[in-house]
Enzyme design. Structure first.
Site, mmCIF file in Angstrom:
data_model
loop_
_atom_site.group_PDB
_atom_site.id
_atom_site.type_symbol
_atom_site.label_atom_id
_atom_site.label_comp_id
_atom_site.label_asym_id
_atom_site.label_seq_id
_atom_site.Cartn_x
_atom_site.Cartn_y
_atom_site.Cartn_z
ATOM 1 N N ASN A 47 38.630 45.195 42.013
ATOM 2 C CA ASN A 47 38.186 45.618 40.528
ATOM 3 C C ASN A 47 36.741 46.197 40.721
ATOM 4 O O ASN A 47 36.076 46.217 41.571
ATOM 5 C CB ASN A 47 38.396 44.610 39.566
ATOM 6 N N LYS A 49 33.760 45.127 39.581
ATOM 7 C CA LYS A 49 32.824 43.898 40.023
ATOM 8 C C LYS A 49 33.147 43.777 41.477
ATOM 9 O O LYS A 49 32.090 43.360 42.342
ATOM 10 C CB LYS A 49 33.114 42.594 39.142
ATOM 11 N N GLU A 50 34.087 43.422 41.871
ATOM 12 C CA GLU A 50 34.693 42.968 43.373
ATOM 13 C C GLU A 50 34.266 44.167 44.264
ATOM 14 O O GLU A 50 33.515 43.704 45.499
ATOM 15 C CB GLU A 50 36.040 42.585 43.592
ATOM 16 N N ASP A 113 47.641 42.522 38.650
ATOM 17 C CA ASP A 113 48.756 41.894 39.361
ATOM 18 C C ASP A 113 49.867 42.897 39.121
ATOM 19 O O ASP A 113 50.561 43.176 39.854
ATOM 20 C CB ASP A 113 49.197 40.608 38.832
#
Length: 160
Positions: A47, A49-50, A113
């Site tokens: 995402n 942030k990741e 997911d």
């Protein structure tokens, strides 16, 4: 092989190395501290942030491009209300805006997911990468309109 790495101690470098030897496509929803585990897998799905954390950059789109080069893997970047971006090791790039107005978003639980599951399901059915990304984006948007982790049907995606 779909991997959801929740950083709970189940995923290890040894496990990923063994899975790589199967020569199956590995698609992983990753955690930044395990970044190096996924070098050379078929695709990762961070995402915003990741991706920023993994690349050490503020701009998630530039970060995703950097991850493609560093990890030699395709990157499917989930960007919430901004939709999905795909960055291929072959240079392909696809951007799809969210089709859902923000006021219709009820719960984003499990939307990432759903994106991964939809992408993998359609790839397995023979859809092109671009079609997989487009329909995974649609599925994530549909999912976010329901409470909890909503299972999106093929009918809702307009496919058979």
């Amino acid at each position: 092989i779909i991997i959801s790495d929740y950083n709970k101690g189940v995923i290890s470098k040894e496990l990923i190395d063994r899975l790589k030897k199967t020569n199956c496509k590995i698609i992983a929803d990753v955690k930044p501290n395990h970044k190096e585990f996924y070098k050379g897998v078929f695709m990762i799905k961070p995402n915003i942030k990741e991706a920023r954390e993994m690349a050490g950059m503020e701009d998630e789109v530039l970060a995703a491009g950097k991850l493609v080069k560093e990890l030699q893997t395709n990157v499917l970047l989930t960007r919430g209300k901004e939709g999905l971006c795909y960055f291929g090791v072959n240079g392909d790039r696809y951007y799809f805006k969210s089709e859902v107005p923000s006021e219709k978003v009820l719960d984003v639980t499990g939307a990432g997911d759903v994106v991964v599951a939809t992408f993998c399901h359609l790839l397995n059915k023979g859809y092109s990468i671009e079609e997989c990304v487009k329909l995974a984006n649609k599925a994530g948007g549909i999912s976010a309109q329901y409470p909890g982790c909503y299972q999106v049907s093929e009918e809702e995606l307009g496919i058979k």
